[in-house]
Design a protein around this motif. Structure first.
Motif, PDB file in Angstrom:
ATOM      1  N   LEU A  98       0.842  -1.193   0.000  1.00  0.00           N
ATOM      2  CA  LEU A  98       0.000   0.000   0.000  1.00  0.00           C
ATOM      3  C   LEU A  98       0.878   1.245   0.000  1.00  0.00           C
ATOM      4  N   PRO A  99       0.696   2.139  -0.985  1.00  0.00           N
ATOM      5  CA  PRO A  99       1.495   3.364  -1.000  1.00  0.00           C
ATOM      6  C   PRO A  99       1.272   4.189   0.271  1.00  0.00           C
ATOM      7  N   LYS A 100       2.310   4.865   0.713  1.00  0.00           N
ATOM      8  CA  LYS A 100       2.213   5.676   1.930  1.00  0.00           C
ATOM      9  C   LYS A 100       1.513   7.002   1.671  1.00  0.00           C
ATOM     10  N   ALA A 101       1.737   7.578   0.489  1.00  0.00           N
ATOM     11  CA  ALA A 101       1.079   8.839   0.143  1.00  0.00           C
ATOM     12  C   ALA A 101      -0.372   8.546  -0.252  1.00  0.00           C
ATOM     13  N   ASN A 102      -1.272   9.356   0.213  1.00  0.00           N
ATOM     14  CA  ASN A 102      -2.706   9.214  -0.103  1.00  0.00           C
ATOM     15  C   ASN A 102      -3.232   7.837   0.292  1.00  0.00           C
ATOM     16  N   ARG A 103      -2.803   7.356   1.412  1.00  0.00           N
ATOM     17  CA  ARG A 103      -3.121   5.995   1.871  1.00  0.00           C
ATOM     18  C   ARG A 103      -4.625   5.702   1.858  1.00  0.00           C
ATOM     19  N   GLU A 104      -5.426   6.631   2.364  1.00  0.00           N
ATOM     20  CA  GLU A 104      -6.873   6.404   2.394  1.00  0.00           C
ATOM     21  C   GLU A 104      -7.423   6.211   0.996  1.00  0.00           C
ATOM     22  N   TRP A 105      -6.972   7.013   0.033  1.00  0.00           N
ATOM     23  CA  TRP A 105      -7.461   6.867  -1.336  1.00  0.00           C
ATOM     24  C   TRP A 105      -7.074   5.505  -1.906  1.00  0.00           C
ATOM     25  N   TRP A 106      -5.839   5.082  -1.665  1.00  0.00           N
ATOM     26  CA  TRP A 106      -5.391   3.779  -2.178  1.00  0.00           C
ATOM     27  C   TRP A 106      -6.174   2.637  -1.546  1.00  0.00           C
ATOM     28  N   GLU A 107      -6.487   2.740  -0.264  1.00  0.00           N
ATOM     29  CA  GLU A 107      -7.312   1.714   0.374  1.00  0.00           C
ATOM     30  C   GLU A 107      -8.670   1.638  -0.310  1.00  0.00           C
ATOM     31  N   TRP A 108      -9.256   2.819  -0.567  1.00  0.00           N
ATOM     32  CA  TRP A 108     -10.539   2.876  -1.275  1.00  0.00           C
ATOM     33  C   TRP A 108     -10.397   2.271  -2.680  1.00  0.00           C
ATOM     34  N   LYS A 109      -9.331   2.637  -3.379  1.00  0.00           N
ATOM     35  CA  LYS A 109      -9.131   2.158  -4.752  1.00  0.00           C
ATOM     36  C   LYS A 109      -9.001   0.644  -4.795  1.00  0.00           C
ATOM     37  N   PHE A 110      -8.183   0.053  -3.930  1.00  0.00           N
ATOM     38  CA  PHE A 110      -8.018  -1.400  -3.916  1.00  0.00           C
ATOM     39  C   PHE A 110      -9.328  -2.083  -3.548  1.00  0.00           C
ATOM     40  N   ASP A 111     -10.056  -1.516  -2.583  1.00  0.00           N
ATOM     41  CA  ASP A 111     -11.350  -2.083  -2.202  1.00  0.00           C
ATOM     42  C   ASP A 111     -12.333  -2.005  -3.368  1.00  0.00           C
ATOM     43  N   SER A 112     -12.343  -0.877  -4.061  1.00  0.00           N
ATOM     44  CA  SER A 112     -13.220  -0.723  -5.231  1.00  0.00           C
ATOM     45  C   SER A 112     -12.874  -1.739  -6.310  1.00  0.00           C
ATOM     46  N   ASN A 113     -11.592  -1.954  -6.534  1.00  0.00           N
ATOM     47  CA  ASN A 113     -11.174  -2.939  -7.541  1.00  0.00           C
ATOM     48  C   ASN A 113     -11.634  -4.343  -7.152  1.00  0.00           C
ATOM     49  N   ARG A 114     -11.491  -4.697  -5.874  1.00  0.00           N
ATOM     50  CA  ARG A 114     -11.934  -6.022  -5.413  1.00  0.00           C
ATOM     51  C   ARG A 114     -13.444  -6.176  -5.577  1.00  0.00           C
ATOM     52  N   GLN A 115     -14.187  -5.112  -5.246  1.00  0.00           N
ATOM     53  CA  GLN A 115     -15.646  -5.165  -5.399  1.00  0.00           C
ATOM     54  C   GLN A 115     -16.037  -5.293  -6.873  1.00  0.00           C
ATOM     55  N   ARG A 116     -15.352  -4.568  -7.742  1.00  0.00           N
ATOM     56  CA  ARG A 116     -15.642  -4.647  -9.175  1.00  0.00           C
ATOM     57  C   ARG A 116     -15.336  -6.044  -9.703  1.00  0.00           C
ATOM     58  N   ASP A 117     -14.217  -6.623  -9.260  1.00  0.00           N
ATOM     59  CA  ASP A 117     -13.867  -7.980  -9.677  1.00  0.00           C
ATOM     60  C   ASP A 117     -14.932  -8.975  -9.231  1.00  0.00           C
ATOM     61  N   ALA A 118     -15.400  -8.848  -7.987  1.00  0.00           N
ATOM     62  CA  ALA A 118     -16.434  -9.754  -7.475  1.00  0.00           C
ATOM     63  C   ALA A 118     -17.725  -9.587  -8.265  1.00  0.00           C
ATOM     64  N   ASP A 119     -18.075  -8.345  -8.596  1.00  0.00           N
ATOM     65  CA  ASP A 119     -19.278  -8.096  -9.392  1.00  0.00           C
ATOM     66  C   ASP A 119     -19.136  -8.691 -10.791  1.00  0.00           C
ATOM     67  N   THR A 120     -17.984  -8.503 -11.400  1.00  0.00           N
ATOM     68  CA  THR A 120     -17.728  -9.075 -12.728  1.00  0.00           C
ATOM     69  C   THR A 120     -17.842 -10.592 -12.693  1.00  0.00           C
ATOM     70  N   ASP A 121     -17.218 -11.207 -11.681  1.00  0.00           N
ATOM     71  CA  ASP A 121     -17.284 -12.668 -11.537  1.00  0.00           C
ATOM     72  C   ASP A 121     -18.730 -13.129 -11.406  1.00  0.00           C
ATOM     73  N   ALA A 122     -19.501 -12.455 -10.564  1.00  0.00           N
ATOM     74  CA  ALA A 122     -20.902 -12.841 -10.342  1.00  0.00           C
ATOM     75  C   ALA A 122     -21.725 -12.701 -11.622  1.00  0.00           C
ATOM     76  N   ARG A 123     -21.524 -11.609 -12.346  1.00  0.00           N
ATOM     77  CA  ARG A 123     -22.271 -11.401 -13.598  1.00  0.00           C
ATOM     78  C   ARG A 123     -21.935 -12.487 -14.627  1.00  0.00           C
ATOM     79  N   LEU A 124     -20.657 -12.805 -14.734  1.00  0.00           N
ATOM     80  CA  LEU A 124     -20.258 -13.846 -15.680  1.00  0.00           C
ATOM     81  C   LEU A 124     -20.826 -15.208 -15.275  1.00  0.00           C
ATOM     82  N   ARG A 125     -20.764 -15.517 -13.989  1.00  0.00           N
ATOM     83  CA  ARG A 125     -21.318 -16.799 -13.522  1.00  0.00           C
ATOM     84  C   ARG A 125     -22.821 -16.871 -13.780  1.00  0.00           C
TER      85      ARG A 125
END
Length: 76
Positions: free
Chosen positions: A19-46
């Motif tokens: 996790l980058p040290k600069a803008n840590r909160e934004w990066w946490e949000w970004k990684f969480d958003s990416n994980r949520q998008r991946d889960a949504d993509t997986d569910a839609r495909l399934r």
């Protein structure tokens, strides 16, 4: 079958993502958003009848091929 090769940084690989040290909160949000998008993509495909396989970029091409072959063999 849908096969994704996820990048260690953008998809927050538990082994390699730092996790980058600069803008840590934004990066946490970004990684969480990416994980949520991946889960949504997986569910839609399934829901459409696809089998989803996610691999990490740090895996060797040979091991990724073996994993795809194993997954395809299960479907036969």
């Amino acid at each position: 079958m849908a096969v994704f090769v996820d990048g260690c940084f953008w998809h927050a690989c538990p082994e390699h993502c730092v996790l980058p040290k600069a803008n840590r909160e934004w990066w946490e949000w970004k990684f969480d958003s990416n994980r949520q998008r991946d889960a949504d993509t997986d569910a839609r495909l399934r829901d459409l009848g696809w089998r989803v396989l996610r691999l990490w970029e740090h895996e060797s091409p040979a091991s990724m091929c073996e994993e795809v072959e194993r997954a395809l063999a299960v479907e036969l």
